[in-house]
Write an enzyme that holds these catalytic residues in place. Structure first.
Site, PDB file in Angstrom:
ATOM      1  N   LYS A 317      60.659  48.055  42.496  1.00 19.50           N
ATOM      2  CA  LYS A 317      62.046  48.498  42.633  1.00 19.50           C
ATOM      3  C   LYS A 317      62.232  49.862  41.979  1.00 19.50           C
ATOM      4  O   LYS A 317      61.584  50.149  40.967  1.00 19.50           O
ATOM      5  CB  LYS A 317      62.977  47.521  41.891  1.00 19.50           C
ATOM      6  N   ARG A 391      62.707  34.024  47.994  1.00 20.36           N
ATOM      7  CA  ARG A 391      62.551  33.057  49.085  1.00 20.36           C
ATOM      8  C   ARG A 391      61.181  32.382  49.017  1.00 20.36           C
ATOM      9  O   ARG A 391      61.019  31.268  49.504  1.00 20.36           O
ATOM     10  CB  ARG A 391      62.805  33.751  50.432  1.00 20.36           C
TER      11      ARG A 391
HETATM   12  N1  BES Z   1      66.646  39.757  43.245  1.00 24.41           N
HETATM   13  C1  BES Z   1      66.748  40.531  44.413  1.00 24.41           C
HETATM   14  C2  BES Z   1      68.139  40.503  45.049  1.00 24.41           C
HETATM   15  C3  BES Z   1      69.252  41.109  44.235  1.00 24.41           C
HETATM   16  C4  BES Z   1      69.595  42.434  44.405  1.00 24.41           C
HETATM   17  C5  BES Z   1      69.968  40.360  43.348  1.00 24.41           C
HETATM   18  C6  BES Z   1      70.621  42.983  43.661  1.00 24.41           C
HETATM   19  C7  BES Z   1      70.996  40.895  42.622  1.00 24.41           C
HETATM   20  C8  BES Z   1      71.329  42.205  42.768  1.00 24.41           C
HETATM   21  C9  BES Z   1      65.759  40.047  45.474  1.00 24.41           C
HETATM   22  O1  BES Z   1      64.593  39.496  44.987  1.00 24.41           O
HETATM   23  C10 BES Z   1      65.367  41.240  46.276  1.00 24.41           C
HETATM   24  O2  BES Z   1      64.821  42.144  45.721  1.00 24.41           O
HETATM   25  N2  BES Z   1      65.689  41.210  47.567  1.00 24.41           N
HETATM   26  C11 BES Z   1      65.394  42.282  48.436  1.00 24.41           C
HETATM   27  C12 BES Z   1      64.877  41.701  49.733  1.00 24.41           C
HETATM   28  C13 BES Z   1      64.342  42.722  50.678  1.00 24.41           C
HETATM   29  C14 BES Z   1      63.062  43.315  50.144  1.00 24.41           C
HETATM   30  C15 BES Z   1      64.101  42.039  52.001  1.00 24.41           C
HETATM   31  C16 BES Z   1      66.681  43.081  48.680  1.00 24.41           C
HETATM   32  O3  BES Z   1      67.728  42.477  48.812  1.00 24.41           O
HETATM   33  O4  BES Z   1      66.599  44.295  48.697  1.00 24.41           O
HETATM   34 ZN    ZN Z   2      63.071  40.962  44.554  1.00 27.02          ZN
END
Ligand code: BES
Ligand code: ZN
Ligand code: ZN
Length: 538
Positions: A317, A391
């Protein structure tokens, strides 16, 4: 304070006691919660002008006259009227006016809080109006408060719900996470001591019960908030397991806790969960909590996403997005808090809590884009983005849940940024495969004022998560509808069991303070699920 003749003293123990039990059972070091450790709630039938408090809180609809606020006190009516005119107070939502009583009544000061239009008012706004007044009281540095619930609230809502909502408003609105602040900051925070709700005698019975429920609901919610607000260096998977074990110890005979270690989890075939965990130095823990009260007819499994820190893994990230990722175990915190609450509420429902806890880290051992993992139910998953890790852990959490043969499965997960894009920071997305279960969860959320919105489990989008070389892939083709495709992914692991998925990425964590939640963990979902279980056990 001394009780006056003719008053009704509540038999409910102070919140301190509730919270003491919860904190004790959380295994956290016995620490004084400076913000409301000694808060004592009571219901009294004292007339507002007789209440010996620092602050008397009155409520006003938009345009309501001072005469109806204090019907029997002409002198006070004119002081309030004067203050309202001087400050152009109209009774809009969030508006307030404060008045020194100069000895006209027992209370030192009055706060009149605007409620806005009556037709727009609901239990969520009721909690907000209580929380806002609580915050003002803390600013005024007063410790003894008396709320006068607006008479019309009883016409709109059950007295029990009024009582429950009022306590929740005070506790949730007054919460601060001060553990790592210095002495000065801790001392600056005013400890509220006596909170009275002044009611007419025929309203006492239901409100009394509501107060008791409100205390447990709010104490459980702040139990979750405390866990979420702790840095990820503290809340490792091992720490979450310890919290669960301590809950089990304190409620011996009522809650059973099982921690499955990596080797056992591997034997059970949880390849998706272990794939996420493999990049981290911290050992993963698969946590199972179980309670089966006598007379329970239904069995519900609640699964919480327990990523104790989400770096994104090798699909790292960016720094701004990683900053708050200690909150990625909010679903797990909700499950633990739920059990803390259940020890006191004891609804007649068998409940299993499931948390697949691990970190999502990049390293030489981490899962790589292109790798294929096999979940416990035998399905193969092509991992194309290691940041869509929730997931993967849930795939095994849900497969395990199916093995429990429950009547319902509910999962709570900070799953997608896409859900936040769709619904914003305050509203959770709800997906489900069973209309009846959807309705029950939605109804419970409305009672406790946690906002959620029913979203479609759109079958037409299924092809978007089909993989070229495995059964499914963990990200979709294209860029739209990401929260829906995430829900469709999860559906692959629930068999045909009635299931609700709550994507709580938005409301789990506040990036800026709201009336009911300061910056940080919200404990979202604790009250909705507790309410759902209470309703189910009736
Ligand atoms: N933990 C994150 C989702 C999240 C984002 C929670 C912001 C709280 C605040 C999750 O694991 C994630 O990173 N999801 C990605 C999925 C994508 C790579 C398909 C996302 O939402 O960007
Ligand atoms: Zn994530
Ligand atoms: Zn995540």
């Amino acid at each position: 304070m001394a009780l006056r003749a003719g008053t009704y003293a509540s038999a409910i123990p102070p919140l301190a006691l509730c919270n003491y039990i919860l904190l004790q059972s959380s295994g956290q070091p016995a620490r004084r919660r400076a913000d409301f450790a000694d808060m004592n709630f009571s219901i009294k039938t004292t007339s507002p002008s007789q209440a010996q408090v620092d602050l008397l809180i009155l409520y006003s609809w938009r345009g309501e006259k001072a005469e109806t606020l204090v019907p029997n006190n002409l002198k006070l009516q004119s002081s309030i009227k004067e203050a309202m005119t001087r400050e152009q107070f109209r009774g809009d939502e969030g508006e307030y006016v404060d008045i020194y009583t100069k000895g006209e009544i027992e209370a030192y000061k009055i706060l009149v809080v605007g409620l806005g239009k009556e037709e727009d008012f609901d239990l969520y706004k009721l909690r907000k109006s209580i929380a806002a007044a609580t915050k003002k009281a803390k600013q005024f540095k007063v410790k003894k408060l008396a709320f006068v619930p607006h008479n019309s609230w009883y016409k709109k809502f059950e007295p029990e719900l009024v009582g429950q909502s009022m306590v929740e408003g005070v506790v949730l609105g007054g919460y601060k996470f001060l553990k790592y602040k210095g002495k000065e900051e801790k001392e600056k925070n005013i400890e509220l001591e006596d909170i009275m709700f002044l009611v007419t005698p025929n309203k006492v019975a239901g409100m009394e019960k509501g107060l008791g429920i409100g205390k447990i609901f709010s104490a459980a919610t702040i139990f979750a908030r405390d866990l979420i607000n702790e840095p990820a260096a503290v809340t490792t998977p091992t720490y979450l397991a310890k919290i669960a074990l301590d809950l089990g110890k304190k409620a011996a005979g009522q809650i059973k806790v099982k921690i499955l270690e990596k080797e056992e989890v591997a034997k059970m075939g949880m390849g998706a969960f272990l794939g996420v965990a493999q990049g981290s130095e911290e050992p993963p823990k698969f946590i199972v909590l179980h309670t089966k009260p006598a007379g329970a007819r239904e069995k519900v499994v609640v699964v919480g996403k327990g990523i104790t820190f989400d770096t994104g893994g090798l699909s790292l990230k960016p720094a701004e997005h990683m900053m708050t990722m200690k909150m990625d175990m909010s679903g797990a915190a909700t499950v633990l808090a739920l059990f803390a609450g259940l020890t006191h509420l004891k609804p007649k429902v068998e409940v299993v809590g499931v948390i697949a806890a691990c970190e999502n880290m990049p390293s030489g051992k981490a899962v790589k884009p292109g790798d294929i993992l096999t979940a416990m139910n035998g399905k193969t998953i092509e991992v194309l983005n290691t940041d869509a890790e929730g997931r993967l852990t849930l795939a095994d959490g849900l497969s395990y849940a199916v093995g429990q043969k429950p009547q319902a499965i509910i999962d709570l997960a900070t799953l997608t940024g896409a859900c936040m894009v769709a619904l914003g920071q305050e509203i959770a997305g709800m997906w489900g495969n069973d209309e009846k279960l959807n309705d029950k969860v939605k109804k419970a959320s409305e009672v406790v004022g946690e906002k959620l919105w029913h979203m479609p489990l759109e079958k037409e989008y299924k092809p978007l998560i089909k993989s070229d070389i495995a059964d499914i892939k963990n990200i979709q083709t294209g860029k739209y509808g990401g929260a829906i495709t995430a829900a469709l992914f999860l559906e692959e692991f629930v068999d045909k069991i009635p299931w609700v998925h709550l994507d709580i990425a938005g409301p789990a964590y506040e990036e800026s303070e709201t009336t009911l939640v300061p910056k940080g963990g919200a404990g979202y979902g604790v009250r909705t699920i507790l309410q759902y279980l209470l309703d189910l056990g009736k």
